[in-house]
Design an enzyme around this catalytic site. Sequence first.
Site, PDB file in Angstrom:
ATOM      1  N   CYS A  37     -20.204  -8.589   3.500  1.00 58.24           N
ATOM      2  CA  CYS A  37     -19.809  -8.882   4.760  1.00 58.24           C
ATOM      3  C   CYS A  37     -18.335  -8.707   4.949  1.00 58.24           C
ATOM      4  CB  CYS A  37     -20.343  -9.784   5.615  1.00 58.24           C
ATOM      5  SG  CYS A  37     -22.215  -9.689   5.749  1.00 58.24           S
ATOM      6  N   SER A  57       0.878  -1.292   0.013  1.00 61.73           N
ATOM      7  CA  SER A  57      -0.100   0.109   0.075  1.00 61.73           C
ATOM      8  C   SER A  57       0.896   1.167  -0.084  1.00 61.73           C
ATOM      9  CB  SER A  57      -0.991  -0.082   1.143  1.00 61.73           C
ATOM     10  OG  SER A  57      -1.733  -1.116   1.259  1.00 61.73           O
TER      11      SER A  57
HETATM   12  C1  LIG Z   1      -2.146  -7.015  -0.659  1.00 63.15           C
HETATM   13  C2  LIG Z   1      -2.287  -6.042  -1.974  1.00 63.15           C
HETATM   14  C3  LIG Z   1      -1.963  -4.698  -1.848  1.00 63.15           C
HETATM   15  C4  LIG Z   1      -1.489  -4.231  -0.538  1.00 63.15           C
HETATM   16  O1  LIG Z   1      -0.243  -4.561  -0.051  1.00 63.15           O
HETATM   17  P1  LIG Z   1      -0.091  -4.477   1.601  1.00 63.15           P
HETATM   18  O2  LIG Z   1       1.497  -4.833   1.739  1.00 63.15           O
HETATM   19  O3  LIG Z   1      -0.868  -5.424   2.383  1.00 63.15           O
HETATM   20  O4  LIG Z   1      -0.168  -3.108   1.992  1.00 63.15           O
HETATM   21  C5  LIG Z   1      -1.705  -3.974  -2.819  1.00 63.15           C
HETATM   22  N1  LIG Z   1      -2.070  -4.627  -3.939  1.00 63.15           N
HETATM   23  C6  LIG Z   1      -2.452  -5.537  -4.313  1.00 63.15           C
HETATM   24  C7  LIG Z   1      -2.728  -6.164  -5.483  1.00 63.15           C
HETATM   25  C8  LIG Z   1      -2.535  -6.675  -3.285  1.00 63.15           C
HETATM   26  O5  LIG Z   1      -2.826  -7.650  -3.417  1.00 63.15           O
END
Ligand SMILES: *Cc1c(COP(=O)(O)O)cnc(C)c1O
Length: 395
Positions: free
Chosen positions: A324, A71
């Site tokens: 949910c 993220s």
């Molecule tokens: C899991 C995921 C994220 C987020 O990654 P995190 O390390 O959990 O913040 C972003 N993009 C995709 C496609 C994901 O599957």
Amino acid sequence: MKIYADNAATTKMSRRAIEAMTPYLDNIYGNPSSLYSAGQEAKEALERARASVARCIGADPAEIYFTSGGSEADNQAILSAARIGKRTGKTHIVSDMIEHHAVLHTLERLEDEGFEVTYLPVHENGIVRPEEVEAAIRPDTCLVTIMYANNEIGTIQPIREIGKICRKRGVLFHTDAVQAVGHIPVNVKDDNVDMLSASAHKFHGPKGVGFLYAKRGVRLANLIEGGAQERGKRAGTENVAGIVSMSAALEESYEKTEVTAERLSALRDMLIDGLSKIPHSALNGDRTRRLPSNVNFCFEGIEGESLLLLLDDLGIMASSGSACTSGSLDPSHVLLAIGRVHDVAHGSLRLTIGEETTEEEVVYMIDSVKEVVERLRSFSPVWRDLNAGVKEFIL
Ligand SMILES: *Cc1c(COP(=O)(O)O)cnc(C)c1O
């Protein structure tokens, strides 16, 4: 039986990744910015991890920036391109309708600030068409951001072709490769990528750590101000143990990418063939251009949440893109984007297998899903209406 079939949500840490991190939680606790030897030992481990991560995606170590996960990397990549764009009067971005919320919500924030975003369709197979990317690029486009592989329906995008178009048109290209890195071959040079996001916990590393690749010359903007860590682009004392562990997990996945992908694809196809036999069901996403681990189905006449709860009773941990589970009343934006209507999208099931999945488990999953779908349908008013001809079947 306990079956973990939610590897797109997170993965179990590998033994090697756990063992790689323990010394850095224990004796090697120095701050990498400290000049005495204990600090320098941590610093060296950090730089070894950087070199190793870089090698696995075909980058130079100086192009890797460690972050708190996928993220953060997505946010930093997109906001950096927006900052560069704004300086030169370019405030248009091209993306698509099935991105992860880390991308979509960052784009929404930019729209609030005056940016314009084109969200390309992905058609019924869940794949972006390169020619539509090309057609969407304008003189004021500062960024194209298209994910490498989708987390819900597993579709793999034509990243290399899209990258080539962006390079030709002189537009920055970012890809959220969180579902791809460690699972399918990814090479930033061959793929013509300028920025790429990845996350350790999706390839058997720890949670809370990831990285952003930014091609040399791309000026990153800081999300976090402070010290000069990560060449001044990401302040805060480095998560040394997590980073070292991530590099071990990635190396391990990288060494066996092809073998794992081949084995999982066979299990995936077996699962798809088995579930396809359930009447009024449909596979979501492309049949072949999909991640080796991903299976996603819609079953008409049922609710995804009830399906998940009953599968949990049978020991199967799965996921659904609907209501949910995601804490909202709307069905998955990804399923809507591939043309599933609300009712059908609500009856979805995602099974994402992993390295520990066995053939016996696949058979058990097929039998369990069949049984549970039948049971739910037997007391579903919607199913009754469909069979009575009051409502028409869609699938
Ligand atoms: C899991 C995921 C994220 C987020 O990654 P995190 O390390 O959990 O913040 C972003 N993009 C995709 C496609 C994901 O599957």
